[in-house]
Design a protein around this motif. Structure first.
Motif, PDB file in Angstrom:
ATOM      1  N   ARG A  19       0.839  -1.201   0.000  1.00 29.56           N
ATOM      2  CA  ARG A  19       0.000   0.000   0.000  1.00 29.56           C
ATOM      3  C   ARG A  19       0.873   1.250   0.000  1.00 29.56           C
ATOM      4  NH1 ARG A  19      -2.794  -3.110   4.153  1.00 29.56           N
ATOM      5  NH2 ARG A  19      -4.647  -4.104   3.254  1.00 29.56           N
ATOM      6  N   GLN A  20       1.960   1.232   0.771  1.00 33.40           N
ATOM      7  CA  GLN A  20       2.873   2.368   0.799  1.00 33.40           C
ATOM      8  C   GLN A  20       3.535   2.564  -0.566  1.00 33.40           C
ATOM      9  OE1 GLN A  20       5.470   1.266   4.042  1.00 33.40           O
ATOM     10  NE2 GLN A  20       4.179   2.246   5.586  1.00 33.40           N
ATOM     11  N   GLN A  21       3.899   1.467  -1.193  1.00 32.46           N
ATOM     12  CA  GLN A  21       4.522   1.558  -2.512  1.00 32.46           C
ATOM     13  C   GLN A  21       3.556   2.167  -3.527  1.00 32.46           C
ATOM     14  OE1 GLN A  21       5.917  -2.197  -4.036  1.00 32.46           O
ATOM     15  NE2 GLN A  21       7.072  -1.266  -5.703  1.00 32.46           N
ATOM     16  N   LEU A  22       2.291   1.758  -3.447  1.00 33.98           N
ATOM     17  CA  LEU A  22       1.282   2.317  -4.340  1.00 33.98           C
ATOM     18  C   LEU A  22       1.092   3.809  -4.089  1.00 33.98           C
ATOM     19  CD1 LEU A  22      -0.927   1.784  -6.502  1.00 33.98           C
ATOM     20  CD2 LEU A  22      -2.513   1.340  -4.600  1.00 33.98           C
ATOM     21  N   ALA A  23       1.099   4.191  -2.807  1.00 34.38           N
ATOM     22  CA  ALA A  23       0.901   5.597  -2.440  1.00 34.38           C
ATOM     23  C   ALA A  23       2.122   6.451  -2.776  1.00 34.38           C
ATOM     24  CB  ALA A  23       0.580   5.712  -0.960  1.00 34.38           C
ATOM     25  N   GLY A  24       3.302   5.850  -2.753  1.00 33.43           N
ATOM     26  CA  GLY A  24       4.516   6.596  -3.045  1.00 33.43           C
ATOM     27  C   GLY A  24       5.109   7.302  -1.847  1.00 33.43           C
ATOM     28  N   HIS A  25       4.666   6.927  -0.646  1.00 37.53           N
ATOM     29  CA  HIS A  25       5.222   7.513   0.579  1.00 37.53           C
ATOM     30  C   HIS A  25       5.005   6.554   1.744  1.00 37.53           C
ATOM     31  CE1 HIS A  25       1.139   8.414   1.984  1.00 37.53           C
ATOM     32  NE2 HIS A  25       0.893   8.868   0.761  1.00 37.53           N
ATOM     33  N   GLN A  26       5.704   6.797   2.827  1.00 33.33           N
ATOM     34  CA  GLN A  26       5.572   5.966   4.019  1.00 33.33           C
ATOM     35  C   GLN A  26       4.303   6.353   4.785  1.00 33.33           C
ATOM     36  OE1 GLN A  26       7.936   3.397   4.866  1.00 33.33           O
ATOM     37  NE2 GLN A  26       8.337   3.884   2.730  1.00 33.33           N
ATOM     38  N   SER A  27       3.826   5.426   5.587  1.00 26.20           N
ATOM     39  CA  SER A  27       2.706   5.732   6.476  1.00 26.20           C
ATOM     40  C   SER A  27       3.205   5.760   7.917  1.00 26.20           C
ATOM     41  CB  SER A  27       1.589   4.694   6.319  1.00 26.20           C
ATOM     42  OG  SER A  27       2.050   3.376   6.573  1.00 26.20           O
ATOM     43  N   ALA A  28       2.608   6.631   8.704  1.00 29.68           N
ATOM     44  CA  ALA A  28       3.005   6.791  10.096  1.00 29.68           C
ATOM     45  C   ALA A  28       1.941   7.628  10.796  1.00 29.68           C
ATOM     46  CB  ALA A  28       4.371   7.477  10.201  1.00 29.68           C
ATOM     47  N   VAL A  29       2.079   7.757  12.110  1.00 25.21           N
ATOM     48  CA  VAL A  29       1.188   8.603  12.905  1.00 25.21           C
ATOM     49  C   VAL A  29       1.963   9.816  13.393  1.00 25.21           C
ATOM     50  CG1 VAL A  29      -0.221   8.782  14.986  1.00 25.21           C
ATOM     51  CG2 VAL A  29      -0.211   6.654  13.679  1.00 25.21           C
ATOM     52  N   LEU A  30       1.485  10.986  13.042  1.00 25.70           N
ATOM     53  CA  LEU A  30       1.971  12.237  13.622  1.00 25.70           C
ATOM     54  C   LEU A  30       1.053  12.553  14.796  1.00 25.70           C
ATOM     55  CD1 LEU A  30       2.608  14.096  10.301  1.00 25.70           C
ATOM     56  CD2 LEU A  30       4.311  14.013  12.133  1.00 25.70           C
ATOM     57  N   TRP A  31       1.553  12.360  16.009  1.00 25.37           N
ATOM     58  CA  TRP A  31       0.709  12.483  17.202  1.00 25.37           C
ATOM     59  C   TRP A  31       0.925  13.862  17.837  1.00 25.37           C
ATOM     60  CZ3 TRP A  31      -2.675   8.670  18.973  1.00 25.37           C
ATOM     61  CH2 TRP A  31      -3.316   8.959  20.188  1.00 25.37           C
ATOM     62  N   PHE A  32       0.006  14.798  17.555  1.00 21.27           N
ATOM     63  CA  PHE A  32       0.096  16.151  18.109  1.00 21.27           C
ATOM     64  C   PHE A  32      -0.481  16.141  19.521  1.00 21.27           C
ATOM     65  CE2 PHE A  32       0.306  16.716  13.592  1.00 21.27           C
ATOM     66  CZ  PHE A  32       1.120  17.824  13.386  1.00 21.27           C
ATOM     67  N   THR A  33       0.319  16.520  20.500  1.00 26.41           N
ATOM     68  CA  THR A  33      -0.113  16.557  21.890  1.00 26.41           C
ATOM     69  C   THR A  33       0.242  17.911  22.495  1.00 26.41           C
ATOM     70  OG1 THR A  33       0.165  15.546  24.096  1.00 26.41           O
ATOM     71  CG2 THR A  33       2.055  15.435  22.599  1.00 26.41           C
ATOM     72  N   GLY A  34      -0.591  18.366  23.409  1.00 25.88           N
ATOM     73  CA  GLY A  34      -0.361  19.652  24.061  1.00 25.88           C
ATOM     74  C   GLY A  34      -1.640  20.120  24.731  1.00 25.88           C
ATOM     75  N   LEU A  35      -1.550  21.222  25.424  1.00 25.14           N
ATOM     76  CA  LEU A  35      -2.694  21.764  26.148  1.00 25.14           C
ATOM     77  C   LEU A  35      -3.808  22.201  25.203  1.00 25.14           C
ATOM     78  CD1 LEU A  35      -0.809  24.023  28.731  1.00 25.14           C
ATOM     79  CD2 LEU A  35      -1.930  21.822  29.221  1.00 25.14           C
ATOM     80  N   SER A  36      -5.012  22.310  25.736  1.00 26.27           N
ATOM     81  CA  SER A  36      -6.119  22.881  24.985  1.00 26.27           C
ATOM     82  C   SER A  36      -5.754  24.303  24.584  1.00 26.27           C
ATOM     83  CB  SER A  36      -7.382  22.896  25.861  1.00 26.27           C
ATOM     84  OG  SER A  36      -8.453  23.522  25.197  1.00 26.27           O
ATOM     85  N   GLY A  37      -5.919  24.634  23.305  1.00 26.12           N
ATOM     86  CA  GLY A  37      -5.580  25.958  22.819  1.00 26.12           C
ATOM     87  C   GLY A  37      -4.138  26.113  22.377  1.00 26.12           C
ATOM     88  N   SER A  38      -3.375  25.038  22.429  1.00 22.00           N
ATOM     89  CA  SER A  38      -1.961  25.132  22.059  1.00 22.00           C
ATOM     90  C   SER A  38      -1.769  25.282  20.558  1.00 22.00           C
ATOM     91  CB  SER A  38      -1.191  23.912  22.564  1.00 22.00           C
ATOM     92  OG  SER A  38      -1.706  22.718  21.995  1.00 22.00           O
ATOM     93  N   GLY A  39      -2.746  24.802  19.771  1.00 17.52           N
ATOM     94  CA  GLY A  39      -2.634  24.900  18.324  1.00 17.52           C
ATOM     95  C   GLY A  39      -2.517  23.563  17.614  1.00 17.52           C
TER      96      GLY A  39
END
Length: 205
Positions: A19-39
Motif C-alpha cells: 500500500r505504501q509503494q502504491l501511495a509513493g510515501h511511508q505511512s506513520a502517525v503524527l501524534w500532536f499533543t499539548g494543552l487545549s488551545g496550544s494549536g
C-alpha cells in the motif's frame, strides 16, 4: 467487558508495504499533543492540506470529532481519557496499515497513554509532536472560556488547571506556536518528514 475467545485476525492479501509503494510515501502517525488551545488541530489541519497539495495521502483524527462518534460514550475522567487514547491508537494503527500518513490532535495528557500507542506501532511509525505552547498563551486564545470556567470551578478535571499534563520526554518534534507563525510550524513538520524519508528522498536518521 467479556472478550470472545472465538475471533481470529483476518490477514489481508495486500501488505502495508504494498500500500505504501502504491501511495509513493511511508505511512506513520503524527501524534500532536499539548494543552487545549496550544494549536494542535490548527497545525494538524494545515499540515494535512500541505501534504494533500503534494499528493500525499493523509487524514486528521481530531479529538473533538472523535467524541461525536466512536468515543461519544466517554467522559473526561482519567480512566475515560486513557480509553479515549487507546481507541484512537487502535484506529490510527489501522490507518497506518492502510498506507496513510495519519495526524492526530489530542491533548492526550498522560505520558503512559502516548507510550502505549507508540508501542502499538512499528519502529518509525509514531512521531510525537509536542505543541509546547505556554499555558498563559493557551488561556488567552480560549474563545470558549473553558480555562476561565475551570478556574472558577465550573469545570473540573480540566488539563492544565486541576488535572495534570505530562510533558513528553523525547518528542520527535517540538513546536511553540507562541514563538512562530503557523506557516513556520507547518514547514517544521514537513521538513522533518522529508528529511527522515517519509515523503521520499534522503533520510537523515
Amino acid at each position: 467487558m467479556i472478550k470472545s475467545d472465538h475471533i481470529t485476525w483476518q490477514t489481508s492479501q495486500v501488505s502495508k508495504q504494498e500500500r505504501q509503494q502504491l501511495a509513493g510515501h511511508q505511512s506513520a502517525v503524527l501524534w500532536f499533543t499539548g494543552l487545549s488551545g496550544s494549536g494542535k488541530s490548527t497545525i494538524a489541519n494545515a499540515v494535512e492540506k500541505a501534504l494533500y497539495d503534494q499528493g500525499v495521502g493523509s487524514y486528521v483524527l481530531d479529538g473533538d470529532n472523535m467524541r461525536f462518534g466512536l468515543n461519544k460514550n466517554l467522559g473526561f475522567s482519567a480512566a475515560d481519557r486513557t480509553e479515549n487514547i487507546r481507541r484512537i491508537g487502535e484506529v490510527a494503527k489501522l490507518f497506518v496499515d492502510a498506507g496513510t500518513l495519519t495526524l492526530t490532535a489530542f491533548i492526550s495528557p498522560y505520558r503512559a497513554d502516548r507510550d502505549q500507542v507508540r508501542a502499538l506501532l512499528a519502529d518509525r511509525e509514531f512521531i510525537e509532536v509536542f505543541v509546547d505552547t505556554p499555558l498563559a498563551v493557551c488561556e488567552q486564545r480560549d474563545v470558549k472560556q473553558l480555562y476561565a470556567k475551570a478556574r472558577r470551578g465550573e469545570i473540573t478535571g480540566f488539563t492544565g488547571i486541576d488535572a495534570p499534563y505530562e510533558v513528553p520526554n523525547n518528542p520527535e518534534i517540538t513546536i511553540d506556536t507562541s514563538a512562530q507563525p503557523l506557516e513556520v510550524s507547518v514547514n517544521q513538520v514537513l521538513v522533518y518528514l522529508q528529511n527522515h524519508g517519509y515523503l521520499g528522498g534522503r533520510r537523515d536518521d
